[in-house]
Design an enzyme around this catalytic site. Structure first.
Site, short mmCIF file in Angstrom:
data_model
loop_
_atom_site.label_atom_id
_atom_site.label_comp_id
_atom_site.label_asym_id
_atom_site.label_seq_id
_atom_site.Cartn_x
_atom_site.Cartn_y
_atom_site.Cartn_z
NE ARG A 218 -3.67 0.01 2.48
CZ ARG A 218 -3.72 -0.68 3.64
NH1 ARG A 218 -3.06 -0.36 4.66
NH2 ARG A 218 -4.29 -1.91 3.77
CE LYS B 4 -3.57 21.36 -10.15
NZ LYS B 4 -3.73 22.20 -8.97
CE1 TYR C 117 -7.30 23.61 -6.32
CE2 TYR C 117 -7.79 22.11 -4.85
CZ TYR C 117 -7.91 22.48 -5.99
OH TYR C 117 -8.27 21.49 -6.87
CG ASP D 117 -1.95 24.19 -1.66
OD1 ASP D 117 -0.75 24.23 -2.43
OD2 ASP D 117 -2.94 23.81 -2.16
C1 LIG Z 1 -4.86 21.62 -8.16
C2 LIG Z 1 -4.61 22.28 -6.80
C3 LIG Z 1 -4.59 21.41 -5.67
C4 LIG Z 1 -5.34 19.99 -5.67
O1 LIG Z 1 -4.56 18.89 -6.22
P1 LIG Z 1 -5.24 17.67 -6.91
O2 LIG Z 1 -4.25 16.98 -7.31
O3 LIG Z 1 -6.11 18.26 -8.35
O4 LIG Z 1 -6.25 17.33 -6.28
C5 LIG Z 1 -4.36 21.92 -4.37
N1 LIG Z 1 -3.90 23.28 -4.23
C6 LIG Z 1 -3.60 23.78 -5.52
C7 LIG Z 1 -3.02 25.31 -5.07
C8 LIG Z 1 -3.88 23.46 -6.59
O5 LIG Z 1 -3.75 24.33 -7.44
#
Ligand SMILES: *Cc1c(COP(=O)(O)O)cnc(C)c1O
Length: 398
Positions: free
Chosen positions: A65, A214, A118, A189
């Site tokens: 896992r 991203k 976000y 984040d």
């Molecule tokens: C896209 C994004 C997320 C979430 O990521 P996912 O992989 O799409 O769940 C979190 N924080 C920011 C700033 C983002 O742009």
């Protein structure tokens, strides 16, 4: 790798395939190690692995896992990027946010969340955190506002810099000081910086969360998240909760992210350079009221960006003196920008931002102007500007 190398160097030399003990040879890239069952030669070996499992620093695997070598390689890359000692992978960026919050918060705790964070974090609050009795206040991430909203049970400050949609730069060292003063866990984040151009743990934060979907993956073809920290007690708590919650990520996706991250430096630099050229083009257009992009000298966050970041990326928002109907014509007229969410891939994207989403952002001037978020990819900047020009002309006529 020794830490006296530049990050570009370290990044290329972290998480390579180890040499085989017999042949003393190895491929460069770690292979995709897919597994559910981990097989042991004998019970003593299994017992040693079980005993080591309690110590997060040992990364002992007894079951598939948590992944094996491929996962370990990507984790070590995330640690290098973020100056962390532990990285835990999650199946998406949002799952990484959930992991961070659910691991560290208890019923009765209060969290301060920057209103620029976000958007889906609000949905997590509404559907999960509230139900668990975790109290959240969304507010401006200014020291005055935070001081005003801090409570005796406030346990965490959760921010994002630059913020989603408007790229609002936050004074991270000042926020870290505020957090220390109130004994708060400091969580951010860091998807925008992805550890490459912004390193929040070095600015005093306890935990960094990155949507690897991203820029790390970089090719718009997989979902992945990661949670990084460097304090042993925090690492242990995150590690145990990660295991308990059962997160698992496909080895194929991990491998793709590992392949993608090797070119993170050049992709980000190229997108950032293209984005500045697009800013120069937009700045002289009569429809444009404001550009949101911290590397752009007119952005109010530019000084903080210069102080705390080592680079920029392709993300920018543009405030347009257009009605929503005209803005729709503009977006539909673009031919080189895909209409879609997400960013950080090789391609350019456009998102017409829902005005309802902006109302909760204290940084938004609350005008009737339209807001369009662009991700500038690796296409020719000249072609992108020409595309933007024809679409703006069409919107003005429409
Ligand atoms: C896209 C994004 C997320 C979430 O990521 P996912 O992989 O799409 O769940 C979190 N924080 C920011 C700033 C983002 O742009």
């Amino acid at each position: 790798m020794s830490s006296d190398h530049a990050l570009d160097t370290t990044l290329q030399h972290t998480g390579l395939a180890p040499f085989d003990a017999r042949t003393e040879s190895a491929p460069v890239a770690v292979p995709v190690m897919r597994t559910s069952t981990v097989r042991f030669r004998n019970l003593d070996a299994l017992d040693r692995a079980q005993a080591a499992k309690a110590d997060p620093a040992q990364r002992s695997i007894t079951y598939g896992r948590s992944g094996m070598d491929t996962h370990a390689a990507l984790e070590s890359v995330f640690c290098q990027l973020e100056s962390a000692t532990q990285a835990l992978l999650a199946p998406s960026g949002m799952a990484a946010i959930s992991l961070g919050l659910l691991s560290l918060l208890d019923t009765g705790d209060h969290v301060l969340v920057a209103d620029s964070a976000y958007g889906p974090v609000r949905y997590l609050e509404k559907t999960v955190l509230r139900r668990l009795g975790i109290q959240v206040t969304f507010c401006a991430a200014s020291l005055e506002d935070l001081e005003r909203h801090v409570q005796p049970n406030t346990r965490m400050l959760y921010v994002e810099s630059p913020g989603s949609l408007l790229m609002q730069m936050l004074d991270m060292p000042a926020l870290a000081q505020f957090g220390r003063r109130h004994d708060l866990l400091l969580v951010t984040d860091n998807t925008w910086g992805s550890g490459y151009i912004y390193r929040p743990l070095e600015l005093g934060f306890d935990m960094s969360i990155v949507a690897g979907t991203k820029y790390v993956a970089g090719h718009s073809d997989l979902m992945l998240g990661a949670v990084m920290s460097a304090e042993p007690a925090l690492n242990k708590r995150l590690h145990d909760n990660h295991y308990a919650l059962g997160f698992s990520i496909s080895a194929d996706d991990v491998w793709l992210a590992l392949r993608g991250v090797r070119t993170l430096p050049i992709r980000m630099r190229e997108s950032a350079a293209n984005a500045l050229k697009v800013c120069e083009f937009l700045a002289v257009r009569p429809e444009v009221t404001r550009i949101y992009h911290p590397a752009w000298p007119q952005d109010p966050g530019h000084a903080l960006w210069q102080r705390d970041c080592t680079g920029s990326n392709g993300l920018l928002s543009v405030q347009l003196r257009l009605t929503q109907a005209q803005a729709r014509v503009f977006v539909d007229a673009l031919t080189l920008f895909g209409i879609g969410f997400s960013w950080g891939g090789f391609e350019s994207l456009v998102q017409l931002v829902d005005p309802g989403l902006l109302r909760g952002h204290s940084y938004w001037p609350q005008t009737e102007d339209a807001l369009v978020r662009l991700h500038i990819g690796l296409e020719s900047a000249q072609d992108l500007c020409a595309d933007l020009a024809q679409a703006l002309d069409k919107a003005a006529r429409g």
